[in-house]
Design a protein around this motif. Structure first.
Motif, PDB file in Angstrom:
ATOM      1  N   UNK A   1     -39.298 -41.287 -22.085  1.00  0.00           N
ATOM      2  CA  UNK A   1     -38.323 -42.301 -22.483  1.00  0.00           C
ATOM      3  C   UNK A   1     -37.851 -43.159 -21.314  1.00  0.00           C
ATOM      4  N   UNK A   2     -38.211 -42.761 -20.089  1.00  0.00           N
ATOM      5  CA  UNK A   2     -37.896 -43.625 -18.944  1.00  0.00           C
ATOM      6  C   UNK A   2     -38.680 -44.944 -19.029  1.00  0.00           C
TER       7      UNK A   2
ATOM      8  N   UNK B   1     -30.457 -55.078 -24.253  1.00  0.00           N
ATOM      9  CA  UNK B   1     -31.480 -56.110 -24.057  1.00  0.00           C
ATOM     10  C   UNK B   1     -31.803 -56.807 -25.369  1.00  0.00           C
TER      11      UNK B   1
ATOM     12  N   UNK C   1     -47.550 -36.768 -29.772  1.00  0.00           N
ATOM     13  CA  UNK C   1     -47.540 -38.156 -29.337  1.00  0.00           C
ATOM     14  C   UNK C   1     -48.869 -38.854 -29.591  1.00  0.00           C
TER      15      UNK C   1
ATOM     16  N   UNK D   1     -39.158 -46.584 -21.705  1.00  0.00           N
ATOM     17  CA  UNK D   1     -38.816 -47.262 -22.942  1.00  0.00           C
ATOM     18  C   UNK D   1     -38.468 -48.733 -22.729  1.00  0.00           C
ATOM     19  N   UNK D   2     -37.574 -48.986 -21.750  1.00  0.00           N
ATOM     20  CA  UNK D   2     -37.138 -50.374 -21.578  1.00  0.00           C
ATOM     21  C   UNK D   2     -38.298 -51.241 -21.080  1.00  0.00           C
TER      22      UNK D   2
ATOM     23  N   UNK E   1     -38.983 -42.623 -29.021  1.00  0.00           N
ATOM     24  CA  UNK E   1     -38.992 -41.601 -27.983  1.00  0.00           C
ATOM     25  C   UNK E   1     -37.574 -41.215 -27.610  1.00  0.00           C
ATOM     26  N   UNK E   2     -36.753 -42.237 -27.285  1.00  0.00           N
ATOM     27  CA  UNK E   2     -35.381 -41.941 -26.886  1.00  0.00           C
ATOM     28  C   UNK E   2     -34.635 -41.336 -28.053  1.00  0.00           C
TER      29      UNK E   2
ATOM     30  N   UNK F   1     -38.134 -58.416 -33.219  1.00  0.00           N
ATOM     31  CA  UNK F   1     -38.014 -57.729 -31.931  1.00  0.00           C
ATOM     32  C   UNK F   1     -36.571 -57.272 -31.704  1.00  0.00           C
TER      33      UNK F   1
ATOM     34  N   UNK G   1     -41.428 -50.795 -21.895  1.00  0.00           N
ATOM     35  CA  UNK G   1     -42.255 -51.019 -23.078  1.00  0.00           C
ATOM     36  C   UNK G   1     -41.670 -52.127 -23.944  1.00  0.00           C
ATOM     37  N   UNK G   2     -40.339 -52.043 -24.127  1.00  0.00           N
ATOM     38  CA  UNK G   2     -39.669 -53.045 -24.944  1.00  0.00           C
ATOM     39  C   UNK G   2     -39.770 -54.414 -24.284  1.00  0.00           C
TER      40      UNK G   2
ATOM     41  N   UNK H   1     -30.967 -44.684 -21.943  1.00  0.00           N
ATOM     42  CA  UNK H   1     -32.145 -45.552 -22.057  1.00  0.00           C
ATOM     43  C   UNK H   1     -32.097 -46.368 -23.350  1.00  0.00           C
TER      44      UNK H   1
ATOM     45  N   UNK I   1     -40.485 -47.342 -31.961  1.00  0.00           N
ATOM     46  CA  UNK I   1     -40.623 -46.359 -30.879  1.00  0.00           C
ATOM     47  C   UNK I   1     -39.395 -45.482 -30.785  1.00  0.00           C
TER      48      UNK I   1
ATOM     49  N   UNK J   1     -31.903 -50.574 -23.946  1.00  0.00           N
ATOM     50  CA  UNK J   1     -32.767 -51.360 -24.840  1.00  0.00           C
ATOM     51  C   UNK J   1     -31.927 -52.084 -25.890  1.00  0.00           C
TER      52      UNK J   1
ATOM     53  N   UNK K   1     -46.194 -43.228 -23.507  1.00  0.00           N
ATOM     54  CA  UNK K   1     -45.245 -43.423 -24.613  1.00  0.00           C
ATOM     55  C   UNK K   1     -44.201 -42.320 -24.670  1.00  0.00           C
ATOM     56  N   UNK K   2     -44.604 -41.097 -24.293  1.00  0.00           N
ATOM     57  CA  UNK K   2     -43.717 -39.964 -24.530  1.00  0.00           C
ATOM     58  C   UNK K   2     -42.600 -39.869 -23.504  1.00  0.00           C
TER      59      UNK K   2
ATOM     60  N   UNK L   1     -43.018 -56.017 -24.992  1.00  0.00           N
ATOM     61  CA  UNK L   1     -43.069 -56.635 -26.320  1.00  0.00           C
ATOM     62  C   UNK L   1     -42.350 -57.975 -26.326  1.00  0.00           C
TER      63      UNK L   1
END
Lengths: 68, 222, 154, 281
Positions: free
Chosen positions: C18-19, B134, D256, C21-22, B187-188, B175, C24-25, B127, B185, B131, C15-16, C28
């Protein structure tokens, strides 16, 4: 005993560096930023070496009982 | 020859390193970041990884994980590459050069965990990789907009008051760095941290924080 | 999936994972792009580009021209010409070490041997040496990862 | 210089003690004496110490040194009126220290603490908003310029009130027993510090004490201005007591949720900066 000695040596040297840097900076003998960098480098070493010195045992270490 | 136009953000200029059109600079701020990166790169070089302890639940049994020497060597290599990329990014005096270093940070971060054999960690790394991939679009897009609107990539020119950088270029740069380094962030990244090899995993974190700090300086100064 | 909870803990749950994540990004970036589209009319472009944009067949920078004057001076617009004393030559940029090599021996110090990006450097442009080093380093790192992952079972 | 560092160290430890005392009194307990943390640090430094066999030894020791070093450097930045962006950088470095503490030992509890420290990296975001908003007003990030600005225009606490809230939140995040202190929560023993015992813990306490002093002093310098030392100390104490009240009455958030709260605050300040920019421009 040897480790105690070397910890004391390191603590003394780094302590002297700290104090000397502060004094020399105060009387304008050393640039302030240089003194600050010297203290930042020497102070952590001084703290840890000092603690290592006074926590080092003088006799033979005994084996701690962990419980298992 | 060179005078840093902005000294009220990162402190005064200390030293300039010229590479043709790319003039790297060490201000108080970038020199400090450089020193931080150097410390942690040195730690990645000299320290051995920890032996991770796992506890079997419901009993007193615990065991330490094996360290695969091949994996260890590769992780160390990637951590050092990551450190070098960070060193380059924090002192770069050129927007395009900075973005290149940042994307290298992103790739090496993946490299540090890519070889770790744990499904959960690899899923998170996957994941993160998406990102990071991207993020190259806004990252290089930001640099491209800077060049197109101002005609220069040199931070020395961009920091002067005469050159106005459009807001969108700044947003894209931030960004892009956020995506490459995952700065806010995590998380990952938090899941990635479950992998073994503390000094190398730590480098993932160090690099992303330092490039984020650098981009903050660049964006505010521009 | 919607468990009860405060708004904050509901956001935290998204948020927690991670799937997400992309996504969310992407959100933005879309926000950034919208700001970009709104401000687009106010952006003026600079005509005085760092590198010439049009292909000039008479220029020796012309990428498809293999003839011409290989070591002649070319009109490269450099940000800091004083840093590149050999501007226009293929050895316009040398690292300090390779400059030393070039000065001290006849056989070393061309761009190709000076750093891994030498060939790319020659093809692309003559003034931005460090860029080509980093570009090739990125490629090298990517290859190293792929090669290690491919061969580690052996 | 070194005398100031030692002074900051002892005041910081004393602040930690007062912090515990206030929390205890709010919760109706007698609490430890306020110099307890000083004794604590000394006690740790006298304990017999070794490095766990599972630890990454160099890193295990190096992070303790780095923790003391960076906060000493931060104190000098404050004293010499340096860049608050660099202060921000050191704060982020502290995150790496926390992270390294947990990872280096190989202990599962330390690991949990380290993973939580990565999660809670959002606690840096409000600081970023603070820096942005302050730059908006002063057009400089050098502390000396900020102090000079406040002598002309009055305290930034009034002009940049949201930034003050953000920084307050940042200091709160880093205090012991705070609702945001998920990395040292008791359900994971001592979190990332679990395996750092004896003199390593003493070293960490030294670093953390200087950290508390630096953060509180930075708050006073940035938002109120240059004051005589005693007045500044009194103000720092007041801020600390208010923080202790929050710590005493609020439960620890789930990991979180801390991220969400901090991100929302940052988002609100970002909107504030943009709106302010549009209105003033």
């Amino acid at each position: 005993m040897k480790r105690k000695q070397s910890a004391l040596t390191i603590a003394t040297v780094s302590g002297i560096v700290c104090v000397a840097a502060a004094i020399f900076a105060a009387i304008g003998y050393l640039a302030v930023w240089l003194a600050e960098i010297l203290i930042v480098l020497a102070f952590p070493v001084f703290v840890i070496a000092l603690a290592l010195w006074w926590s080092a045992s003088e006799g033979v270490a005994d084996i701690p009982f962990i419980g298992y | 020859m060179f005078n840093l136009p902005v000294t009220n953000i990162g402190g005064s200029e200390l030293f300039v390193l010229e590479f043709g059109d790319i003039v790297n600079y060490f201000s108080v701020y970038t020199a400090a970041l450089f020193a931080f990166a150097l410390i942690f790169t040195a730690l990645a070089i000299v320290s051995r990884p920890e032996k991770m302890v796992d506890i079997a639940f419901g009993g007193d049994a615990y065991y330490t994980k094996e360290i695969d020497p091949g994996l260890l060597r590769f992780q160390r290599f990637m951590a050092i590459a990551c450190g070098l990329a960070t060193l380059g990014a924090v002192v770069s005096g050129d927007v395009f050069n900075f973005t290149l270093f940042v994307s290298m940070v992103g790739i090496t971060n993946i490299g540090i965990v890519a070889a770790y054999k744990n499904k959960h960690v690899l899923n998170a790394a996957f994941q993160y990789g998406i990102v990071a991939m991207l993020a190259t679009v806004p990252l290089f897009g930001g640099a491209a907009i800077v060049l197109a609107t101002t005609g220069t990539l040199s931070l020395w020119e961009l920091y002067t008051a005469a050159v106005a950088v459009p807001l969108i270029a700044k947003i894209f740069l931030v960004l892009g760095v956020m995506g490459e380094g995952m700065a806010p962030f995590y998380i990952a990244k938090a899941e990635i941290t479950r992998a073994q090899g503390a000094p190398f995993i730590l480098m993932v974190h160090v690099s992303s924080l330092l490039v984020f700090l650098r981009v903050v300086e660049i964006v505010i100064s521009m | 999936m919607t468990r009860p909870g405060l708004v904050i803990s509901r956001i935290s749950r998204v948020l927690s994972d991670y799937e997400n994540l992309s996504a969310l990004y992407a959100l933005l970036v879309v926000g950034g792009v919208i700001i970009g589209i709104v401000t687009l009319p106010f952006i003026g472009y600079d005509d005085d580009q760092l590198y010439p944009k049009t292909l000039d067949p008479s220029s020796s920078l012309h990428p498809y021209d293999r003839g011409g004057e290989p070591f002649g001076t070319t009109d490269v617009a450099a940000q800091y010409p004083e840093n590149s004393p050999y501007l226009g030559y293929v050895t316009a940029y040398l690292t300090p070490f390779s400059a030393f090599l070039a000065d001290s021996t006849m056989h070393l110090g061309t761009t190709i041997v000076s750093h891994p990006g030498g060939i790319t450097d020659e093809i692309l442009y003559n003034t931005r040496g460090l860029d080509t080093v980093v570009e090739t380093s990125i490629l090298f790192v990517a290859f190293a990862i792929a090669a290690y992952l491919f061969r580690r079972e052996e | 210089m070194i005398e100031y560092l030692i002074f900051a160290l002892f005041i910081g430890l004393l602040f930690h003690g007062i912090h515990r005392k206030v929390i205890a009194r709010v919760q109706g307990r007698p609490g430890p004496p306020i110099w307890q943390e000083i004794l604590h640090t000394l006690k740790f430094s006298f304990k017999e110490t070794w490095i766990p066999k599972t630890a990454s030894q160099t890193l295990f020791v190096a992070v303790v040194l780095v923790a003391i070093g960076i906060w000493s450097a931060a104190l000098f930045i404050l004293l010499s009126g340096g860049s608050i962006l660099l202060l921000f950088g050191i704060y982020l470095l502290h995150k790496i220290v926390e992270h390294g503490l947990g990872l280096s030992s190989g202990s599962p509890y330390g690991k949990f603490g380290a993973i939580r420290s990565v999660i809670s990296a959002a606690s840096e975001l409000p600081l970023f908003a603070t820096v942005g908003l302050i730059y908006f007003f002063t057009h400089s990030l050098m502390l000396s310029d900020i102090i000079a600005y406040q002598q002309v225009h009055g305290p930034l606490l009034i002009a940049a009130f949201p930034a003050a809230i953000a920084m307050y939140l940042v200091i709160l995040s880093k205090l012991h027993y705070s609702p945001f202190a998920i990395i040292e929560a008791k359900e994971i023993v001592s979190g990332n510090m679990t395996e750092h015992f004896g003199i390593w813990r003493a070293g960490l306490e030294v670093g953390y004490a200087i950290k508390t002093y630096v953060l509180l002093y930075a708050f006073v310098l940035i938002f109120i201005g240059q004051l005589p030392l005693l007045a500044a100390l009194l103000l720092m104490l007041l801020i600390l007591v208010s923080l202790s009240f929050i710590c005493a009455v609020s439960p620890m958030l789930s990991p979180y949720d801390t991220v969400t709260v901090q991100s929302l605050v940052t988002g609100a300040i970002a909107v504030y900066i943009i709106v302010l920019g549009v209105i003033l421009a």
